[in-house]
Design a protein around this motif. Structure first.
Motif, PDB file in Angstrom:
ATOM      1  N   GLN A  89      35.536  49.613  26.767  1.00  0.00           N
ATOM      2  CA  GLN A  89      34.799  48.637  27.156  1.00  0.00           C
ATOM      3  C   GLN A  89      35.307  47.282  26.911  1.00  0.00           C
ATOM      4  O   GLN A  89      35.276  46.338  27.647  1.00  0.00           O
ATOM      5  CB  GLN A  89      33.255  48.682  26.764  1.00  0.00           C
ATOM      6  CG  GLN A  89      32.554  49.822  27.071  1.00  0.00           C
ATOM      7  CD  GLN A  89      32.786  50.902  25.818  1.00  0.00           C
ATOM      8  OE1 GLN A  89      33.627  50.769  24.973  1.00  0.00           O
ATOM      9  NE2 GLN A  89      31.595  51.762  25.663  1.00  0.00           N
ATOM     10  N   ASP A  90      35.823  47.328  25.465  1.00  0.00           N
ATOM     11  CA  ASP A  90      36.465  45.883  24.995  1.00  0.00           C
ATOM     12  C   ASP A  90      37.626  45.529  26.026  1.00  0.00           C
ATOM     13  O   ASP A  90      37.465  44.368  26.454  1.00  0.00           O
ATOM     14  CB  ASP A  90      37.010  46.357  23.688  1.00  0.00           C
ATOM     15  CG  ASP A  90      36.041  46.427  22.668  1.00  0.00           C
ATOM     16  OD1 ASP A  90      35.114  47.200  23.039  1.00  0.00           O
ATOM     17  OD2 ASP A  90      36.258  46.521  21.697  1.00  0.00           O
ATOM     18  N   TYR A  91      38.391  46.260  26.435  1.00  0.00           N
ATOM     19  CA  TYR A  91      39.591  46.143  27.057  1.00  0.00           C
ATOM     20  C   TYR A  91      39.116  45.475  28.642  1.00  0.00           C
ATOM     21  O   TYR A  91      39.595  44.655  28.945  1.00  0.00           O
ATOM     22  CB  TYR A  91      40.410  47.403  27.342  1.00  0.00           C
ATOM     23  CG  TYR A  91      41.866  47.244  27.729  1.00  0.00           C
ATOM     24  CD1 TYR A  91      42.791  47.413  26.911  1.00  0.00           C
ATOM     25  CD2 TYR A  91      42.038  46.852  29.074  1.00  0.00           C
ATOM     26  CE1 TYR A  91      44.324  47.271  27.455  1.00  0.00           C
ATOM     27  CE2 TYR A  91      43.375  46.559  29.828  1.00  0.00           C
ATOM     28  CZ  TYR A  91      44.335  47.034  28.778  1.00  0.00           C
ATOM     29  OH  TYR A  91      45.707  46.559  29.366  1.00  0.00           O
ATOM     30  N   VAL A  92      38.300  46.149  29.353  1.00  0.00           N
ATOM     31  CA  VAL A  92      37.960  45.877  30.566  1.00  0.00           C
ATOM     32  C   VAL A  92      37.109  44.485  30.576  1.00  0.00           C
ATOM     33  O   VAL A  92      37.281  43.648  31.262  1.00  0.00           O
ATOM     34  CB  VAL A  92      37.111  47.007  31.200  1.00  0.00           C
ATOM     35  CG1 VAL A  92      36.594  46.424  32.470  1.00  0.00           C
ATOM     36  CG2 VAL A  92      38.161  48.246  31.444  1.00  0.00           C
ATOM     37  N   PHE A  93      36.193  44.365  29.303  1.00  0.00           N
ATOM     38  CA  PHE A  93      35.486  43.191  29.303  1.00  0.00           C
ATOM     39  C   PHE A  93      36.359  42.002  29.217  1.00  0.00           C
ATOM     40  O   PHE A  93      36.161  40.730  29.731  1.00  0.00           O
ATOM     41  CB  PHE A  93      34.644  43.372  28.169  1.00  0.00           C
ATOM     42  CG  PHE A  93      33.986  42.232  27.738  1.00  0.00           C
ATOM     43  CD1 PHE A  93      32.711  41.613  28.385  1.00  0.00           C
ATOM     44  CD2 PHE A  93      34.156  41.187  26.574  1.00  0.00           C
ATOM     45  CE1 PHE A  93      32.064  40.491  28.178  1.00  0.00           C
ATOM     46  CE2 PHE A  93      33.566  40.102  26.154  1.00  0.00           C
ATOM     47  CZ  PHE A  93      32.508  39.856  27.048  1.00  0.00           C
ATOM     48  N   ILE A 125      39.456  41.583  30.051  1.00  0.00           N
ATOM     49  CA  ILE A 125      40.300  41.446  31.466  1.00  0.00           C
ATOM     50  C   ILE A 125      39.585  40.245  32.061  1.00  0.00           C
ATOM     51  O   ILE A 125      39.858  39.289  32.647  1.00  0.00           O
ATOM     52  CB  ILE A 125      40.913  42.555  32.050  1.00  0.00           C
ATOM     53  CG1 ILE A 125      41.858  43.242  30.901  1.00  0.00           C
ATOM     54  CG2 ILE A 125      41.428  42.291  33.180  1.00  0.00           C
ATOM     55  CD1 ILE A 125      42.961  42.698  30.788  1.00  0.00           C
ATOM     56  N   LYS A 126      38.060  40.754  32.267  1.00  0.00           N
ATOM     57  CA  LYS A 126      37.446  39.961  33.224  1.00  0.00           C
ATOM     58  C   LYS A 126      37.232  38.596  32.704  1.00  0.00           C
ATOM     59  O   LYS A 126      37.299  37.549  33.486  1.00  0.00           O
ATOM     60  CB  LYS A 126      36.086  40.696  33.367  1.00  0.00           C
ATOM     61  CG  LYS A 126      36.162  41.892  33.976  1.00  0.00           C
ATOM     62  CD  LYS A 126      34.764  42.651  34.220  1.00  0.00           C
ATOM     63  CE  LYS A 126      34.634  43.935  34.878  1.00  0.00           C
ATOM     64  NZ  LYS A 126      33.567  44.804  34.738  1.00  0.00           N
ATOM     65  N   VAL A 127      37.248  38.446  31.251  1.00  0.00           N
ATOM     66  CA  VAL A 127      37.101  37.064  30.616  1.00  0.00           C
ATOM     67  C   VAL A 127      38.451  36.243  30.950  1.00  0.00           C
ATOM     68  O   VAL A 127      38.048  35.022  31.119  1.00  0.00           O
ATOM     69  CB  VAL A 127      36.759  37.333  29.096  1.00  0.00           C
ATOM     70  CG1 VAL A 127      36.932  36.129  28.277  1.00  0.00           C
ATOM     71  CG2 VAL A 127      35.522  37.818  28.516  1.00  0.00           C
ATOM     72  N   GLU A 149      41.522  50.849  33.201  1.00  0.00           N
ATOM     73  CA  GLU A 149      41.733  49.774  32.319  1.00  0.00           C
ATOM     74  C   GLU A 149      43.168  49.184  33.031  1.00  0.00           C
ATOM     75  O   GLU A 149      43.187  47.896  33.157  1.00  0.00           O
ATOM     76  CB  GLU A 149      42.001  50.235  30.858  1.00  0.00           C
ATOM     77  CG  GLU A 149      40.827  50.532  29.966  1.00  0.00           C
ATOM     78  CD  GLU A 149      41.093  51.157  28.564  1.00  0.00           C
ATOM     79  OE1 GLU A 149      40.228  51.654  28.134  1.00  0.00           O
ATOM     80  OE2 GLU A 149      42.355  50.841  28.186  1.00  0.00           O
ATOM     81  N   GLN A 150      44.066  50.073  33.201  1.00  0.00           N
ATOM     82  CA  GLN A 150      45.350  49.611  33.627  1.00  0.00           C
ATOM     83  C   GLN A 150      45.229  49.037  35.138  1.00  0.00           C
ATOM     84  O   GLN A 150      45.907  47.928  35.188  1.00  0.00           O
ATOM     85  CB  GLN A 150      46.323  50.889  33.469  1.00  0.00           C
ATOM     86  CG  GLN A 150      47.697  50.621  34.038  1.00  0.00           C
ATOM     87  CD  GLN A 150      48.525  49.820  33.045  1.00  0.00           C
ATOM     88  OE1 GLN A 150      47.939  49.098  32.141  1.00  0.00           O
ATOM     89  NE2 GLN A 150      49.976  50.030  33.394  1.00  0.00           N
ATOM     90  N   ILE A 151      44.400  49.591  35.883  1.00  0.00           N
ATOM     91  CA  ILE A 151      44.162  48.707  37.061  1.00  0.00           C
ATOM     92  C   ILE A 151      43.517  47.492  37.021  1.00  0.00           C
ATOM     93  O   ILE A 151      44.046  46.696  37.748  1.00  0.00           O
ATOM     94  CB  ILE A 151      43.323  49.794  38.045  1.00  0.00           C
ATOM     95  CG1 ILE A 151      44.225  51.206  38.264  1.00  0.00           C
ATOM     96  CG2 ILE A 151      42.940  49.069  39.450  1.00  0.00           C
ATOM     97  CD1 ILE A 151      43.295  52.335  39.177  1.00  0.00           C
ATOM     98  N   GLU A 152      42.570  47.247  36.218  1.00  0.00           N
ATOM     99  CA  GLU A 152      42.122  46.151  36.020  1.00  0.00           C
ATOM    100  C   GLU A 152      43.158  45.096  35.294  1.00  0.00           C
ATOM    101  O   GLU A 152      43.303  43.835  35.743  1.00  0.00           O
ATOM    102  CB  GLU A 152      40.949  46.180  34.731  1.00  0.00           C
ATOM    103  CG  GLU A 152      39.870  46.876  35.322  1.00  0.00           C
ATOM    104  CD  GLU A 152      38.835  46.136  36.409  1.00  0.00           C
ATOM    105  OE1 GLU A 152      38.990  44.681  36.483  1.00  0.00           O
ATOM    106  OE2 GLU A 152      38.047  46.759  37.208  1.00  0.00           O
TER     107      GLU A 152
END
Length: 320
Positions: A183-187, A189-191, A231-234
């Motif tokens: 969740q940290d990683y994807v969050f 990337i959106k940030v 995560e990688q796709i994001e």
């Protein structure tokens, strides 16, 4: 109580052995204009009762809920946070020095969307750290230009080395997902897709325990490769959308995903099953051509991918 400037949000799940150290490292800070929101995510050990020991502290808010993952627990903390800035901390790590006081002074002067500070990694008896240069990135352009260098320093995945402006998160509806891990990683990337300003400080405050036994980052899960791939796709979408030249980052990350998936699969007692799991991943890597050898930055990674994974020698080894 003083006006709340920073809300510290800590999700807690079955970390009775460590959580007091984490909480105490926050409460002993001389900076007092903060609140600590402890969200018990349905712990089945003594974590819940330990959190209740802190209920009498006027700066502490303890919430108990059914288990739903750290991401949704952080969202609950964010929803009720009263501070102008939000800090997400993990319950098995600890702070040193005056993290809140020092960084709030920087925040007060610059008012960034995010502040990034340094940390220490603890792996068994070894302690390492990444050195950062203090700087103020004052525009989207300057942030995107610095992103590749910061990513390569391994400081961009996590939330516990950053303080976020609450209004920035709310304005863009930036929230955590419900995945069991990542969740940290994807969050983040959106940030990063929305951020305009960032303060970076060279000072180190956080002590991160790497690969703690029983943590979500070490356990084998059947869907862990799918989570990594999400995560990688994001990351790829973010890089391509913002025209960042980072083929090395993408390829190095694909290699990390393969290597780490193999290592975590080995935690299974059945070697045949772990090999079958790795074989299915390699089949997809070959079909989709995830890795381009020339963009891998480490020679060892190139050799291991070609001579260890591609030839299936990994089936003969428990570690390499």
């Amino acid at each position: 109580m003083d006006e709340i400037k920073i809300s510290v949000v800590m999700p807690v799940y079955n970390v009775a052995r460590y959580v007091r150290r984490s909480i105490d490292s926050i409460l002993k800070q001389t900076f007092k204009e903060f609140e600590l929101i402890l969200v018990d995510d349905g712990s089945t050990d003594d974590s819940s009762s330990i959190l209740d020991e802190y209920k009498e502290n006027p700066r502490v808010n303890v919430i108990h809920k059914k288990n739903s993952g750290s991401g949704l627990s952080r969202n609950i903390g964010l929803d009720i946070a009263k501070g102008k800035y939000i800090y997400f901390m993990d319950p098995d790590d600890w702070l040193e020095g005056e993290m809140l006081r020092d960084n709030y002074e920087l925040i007060r002067k610059k008012s960034p969307d995010i502040l990034l500070f340094g940390s220490y990694d603890h792996f068994e008896n070894k302690v390492t750290s990444q050195n950062l240069d203090s700087e103020f990135l004052q525009s989207k352009k300057s942030f995107l230009e610095r992103f590749p260098q910061l990513f390569k320093k391994n400081v961009m995945y996590t939330v516990w080395n950053k303080i976020y402006k609450k209004s920035f998160l709310l304005n863009f509806n930036l929230r955590f997902g419900s995945e069991r891990s990542g969740q940290d990683y994807v969050f983040n990337i959106k940030v990063y897709d929305k951020v305009n300003t960032m303060v970076i400080t060279s000072k180190k405050y956080y002590h991160y325990v790497v690969q703690r036994k029983g943590s979500a980052t070490t356990n084998f899960q059947r869907d862990m490769f799918d989570l990594y791939k999400h995560e990688q796709i994001e990351l790829i979408n973010f890089i391509e959308k913002n025209n960042i030249l980072a083929k090395d980052i993408i390829n190095d990350r694909w290699y990390f995903i393969l290597n780490n998936s193999w290592k975590r699969a080995l935690s299974q007692k059945n070697l045949r099953k772990s090999n079958a799991y790795t074989k299915s991943i390699l089949r997809e890597y070959s079909k989709k051509r995830y890795i381009q050898i020339k963009y891998l930055t480490k020679f060892k990674s190139k050799i291991k991918y070609l001579l260890f994974f591609r030839t299936h020698i990994y089936k003969l080894y428990r570690n390499w």
